[in-house]
Design an enzyme around this catalytic site. Structure first.
Site, PDB file in Angstrom:
ATOM      1  N   GLU A   1       1.166   6.739   7.273  1.00 11.33           N
ATOM      2  CA  GLU A   1       2.291   6.340   6.409  1.00 11.33           C
ATOM      3  C   GLU A   1       2.040   6.814   4.974  1.00 11.33           C
ATOM      4  O   GLU A   1       2.947   7.323   4.306  1.00 11.33           O
ATOM      5  CB  GLU A   1       2.457   4.814   6.418  1.00 11.33           C
ATOM      6  CG  GLU A   1       2.883   4.257   7.760  1.00 11.33           C
ATOM      7  CD  GLU A   1       3.130   2.753   7.701  1.00 11.33           C
ATOM      8  OE1 GLU A   1       3.820   2.298   6.774  1.00 11.33           O
ATOM      9  OE2 GLU A   1       2.640   2.039   8.590  1.00 11.33           O
TER      10      GLU A   1
ATOM     11  N   HIS B   1       8.801   2.869   8.987  1.00 12.31           N
ATOM     12  CA  HIS B   1       8.503   2.004  10.126  1.00 12.31           C
ATOM     13  C   HIS B   1       7.254   2.542  10.833  1.00 12.31           C
ATOM     14  O   HIS B   1       7.144   3.753  11.037  1.00 12.31           O
ATOM     15  CB  HIS B   1       9.701   1.987  11.087  1.00 12.31           C
ATOM     16  CG  HIS B   1       9.509   1.048  12.230  1.00 12.31           C
ATOM     17  ND1 HIS B   1       9.599  -0.326  12.079  1.00 12.31           N
ATOM     18  CD2 HIS B   1       9.189   1.268  13.523  1.00 12.31           C
ATOM     19  CE1 HIS B   1       9.357  -0.902  13.249  1.00 12.31           C
ATOM     20  NE2 HIS B   1       9.104   0.039  14.134  1.00 12.31           N
TER      21      HIS B   1
ATOM     22  N   ASN C   1      13.666   3.660   4.578  1.00  8.32           N
ATOM     23  CA  ASN C   1      12.695   2.677   5.068  1.00  8.32           C
ATOM     24  C   ASN C   1      11.600   3.420   5.822  1.00  8.32           C
ATOM     25  O   ASN C   1      11.830   4.507   6.354  1.00  8.32           O
ATOM     26  CB  ASN C   1      13.381   1.679   6.011  1.00  8.32           C
ATOM     27  CG  ASN C   1      12.425   0.611   6.509  1.00  8.32           C
ATOM     28  OD1 ASN C   1      11.603   0.101   5.744  1.00  8.32           O
ATOM     29  ND2 ASN C   1      12.493   0.278   7.779  1.00  8.32           N
TER      30      ASN C   1
ATOM     31  N   SER D   1       0.827  -1.216   0.000  1.00  3.69           N
ATOM     32  CA  SER D   1       0.000   0.000   0.000  1.00  3.69           C
ATOM     33  C   SER D   1       0.860   1.264   0.000  1.00  3.69           C
ATOM     34  O   SER D   1       0.471   2.275  -0.595  1.00  3.69           O
ATOM     35  CB  SER D   1      -0.983   0.004   1.171  1.00  3.69           C
ATOM     36  OG  SER D   1      -0.320   0.139   2.394  1.00  3.69           O
ATOM     37  N   ASN D   2       2.027   1.227   0.627  1.00  4.72           N
ATOM     38  CA  ASN D   2       2.912   2.404   0.563  1.00  4.72           C
ATOM     39  C   ASN D   2       3.478   2.581  -0.842  1.00  4.72           C
ATOM     40  O   ASN D   2       3.612   3.707  -1.323  1.00  4.72           O
ATOM     41  CB  ASN D   2       4.043   2.271   1.590  1.00  4.72           C
ATOM     42  CG  ASN D   2       3.592   2.669   2.980  1.00  4.72           C
ATOM     43  OD1 ASN D   2       3.384   3.847   3.264  1.00  4.72           O
ATOM     44  ND2 ASN D   2       3.390   1.675   3.837  1.00  4.72           N
TER      45      ASN D   2
ATOM     46  N   ASP E   1      15.808  -1.223  11.258  1.00  4.54           N
ATOM     47  CA  ASP E   1      15.163  -0.035  11.835  1.00  4.54           C
ATOM     48  C   ASP E   1      16.141   0.873  12.574  1.00  4.54           C
ATOM     49  O   ASP E   1      15.817   1.438  13.617  1.00  4.54           O
ATOM     50  CB  ASP E   1      14.044  -0.453  12.819  1.00  4.54           C
ATOM     51  CG  ASP E   1      13.016  -1.352  12.163  1.00  4.54           C
ATOM     52  OD1 ASP E   1      12.763  -1.187  10.957  1.00  4.54           O
ATOM     53  OD2 ASP E   1      12.467  -2.215  12.864  1.00  4.54           O
TER      54      ASP E   1
HETATM   55  C1  GRF Z   1       3.994  -0.728   6.792  1.00  2.00           C
HETATM   56  O1  GRF Z   1       3.328  -0.654   8.014  1.00  2.00           O
HETATM   57  C2  GRF Z   1       5.436  -0.267   6.934  1.00  2.00           C
HETATM   58  O2  GRF Z   1       5.586   0.728   7.882  1.00  2.00           O
HETATM   59  C3  GRF Z   1       6.119  -1.520   7.375  1.00  2.00           C
HETATM   60  O3  GRF Z   1       5.498  -2.551   6.658  1.00  2.00           O
HETATM   61  C4  GRF Z   1       4.164  -2.170   6.329  1.00  2.00           C
HETATM   62  C5  GRF Z   1       4.024  -2.320   4.853  1.00  2.00           C
HETATM   63  O4  GRF Z   1       2.715  -2.130   4.417  1.00  2.00           O
HETATM   64  N1  GRF Z   1       7.549  -1.409   7.179  1.00  2.00           N
HETATM   65  P1  GRF Z   1       2.405  -2.063   2.868  1.00  2.00           P
HETATM   66  O5  GRF Z   1       2.997  -3.320   2.227  1.00  2.00           O
HETATM   67  O6  GRF Z   1       3.024  -0.806   2.334  1.00  2.00           O
HETATM   68  O7  GRF Z   1       0.911  -2.057   2.772  1.00  2.00           O
END
Ligand code: GRF
Length: 208
Positions: free
Chosen positions: A174, A104, A102, A13-14, A145
């Site tokens: 995020e 987090h 990254n 999703s990010n 991290d």
């Molecule tokens: C997110 O919560 C990010 O912070 C963590 O892994 C998750 C990834 O979510 N590192 P997505 O795959 O971007 O939906």
């Protein structure tokens, strides 16, 4: 135009939030390739559906040297980790020092490191009674991290929150923060005071 390679392991999703921001001309960058830790995951499916090349590392046994060569062949300027769950090989960290990010889902340096992923992060927050959690974007070094922090945004913990409800609100944040940070980096707004990065001018979290 900066060239970006996104590393994913799951939902992506990010990755989608960053891709959407590029489509809306909010980021002067281009995603040139995607690296997934597993062959089958929704993020990799999405990448293929929009025509991006997807490499699988390390599940298929691709070597670190081949991955690095591939990143260089795509002209990757920045590596964007977006939910990638494997440790990045030292050789790649060294080649992309200060050029790998990254995200987090907590305010580092609390609730991070090996074992703090997915729901465990949010359960850890709830178990301490912390009232503010949030999102951290940081530079990647050899440890989980751990590298210097670029940007953070807070999310409040509410009475009655579960790891799921908290995860949902943090994920929304995020999706606001990461595209902004990537946009700032592509504009050349990441500056270094010694080993500490700043975004200058500072990010605005308004307008959404
Ligand atoms: C997110 O919560 C990010 O912070 C963590 O892994 C998750 C990834 O979510 N590192 P997505 O795959 O971007 O939906």
């Amino acid at each position: 135009m900066k060239k970006l390679t996104i590393f994913i392991s799951g939902g992506g999703s990010n990755f989608r939030a960053i891709n959407d921001a590029i489509d809306q001309n909010l980021i002067a960058g281009e995603i040139v390739s995607v690296v997934a830790s597993k062959r089958v995951c929704p993020g990799a499916e999405y990448a293929r559906s929009i025509g991006l090349p997807v490499s699988i590392f390390p599940e298929t046994g691709m070597s670190e040297a081949d991955l690095l060569l591939q990143l260089q062949n795509y002209g990757t300027d920045y590596i964007i980790l977006a939910g990638y769950l494997k440790l990045i090989p030292k050789e790649i960290v060294a080649a992309y020092r200060k050029r790998m990010l990254n995200i987090h889902p907590a305010l580092l340096p609390a609730f991070g490191g090996k074992g703090f992923y997915g729901k465990r992060v949010h359960q850890g927050v709830l178990d301490t009674g912390a009232k503010i959690t949030g999102v951290t974007v940081h530079i990647v070094d050899e440890l989980y991290d751990h590298g210097p922090i670029i940007a953070q945004a807070p999310v409040e913990v509410r009475r009655g929150d579960t790891a799921d409800t908290l995860a949902g609100r943090v994920l929304k944040m995020e999706h606001r923060l990461y595209p902004r940070v990537v946009g700032a980096i592509c504009r050349g707004d990441l500056v270094w005071e010694g080993e500490i990065p700043f975004i200058d001018p500072p990010l605005s979290m308004e307008n959404d």
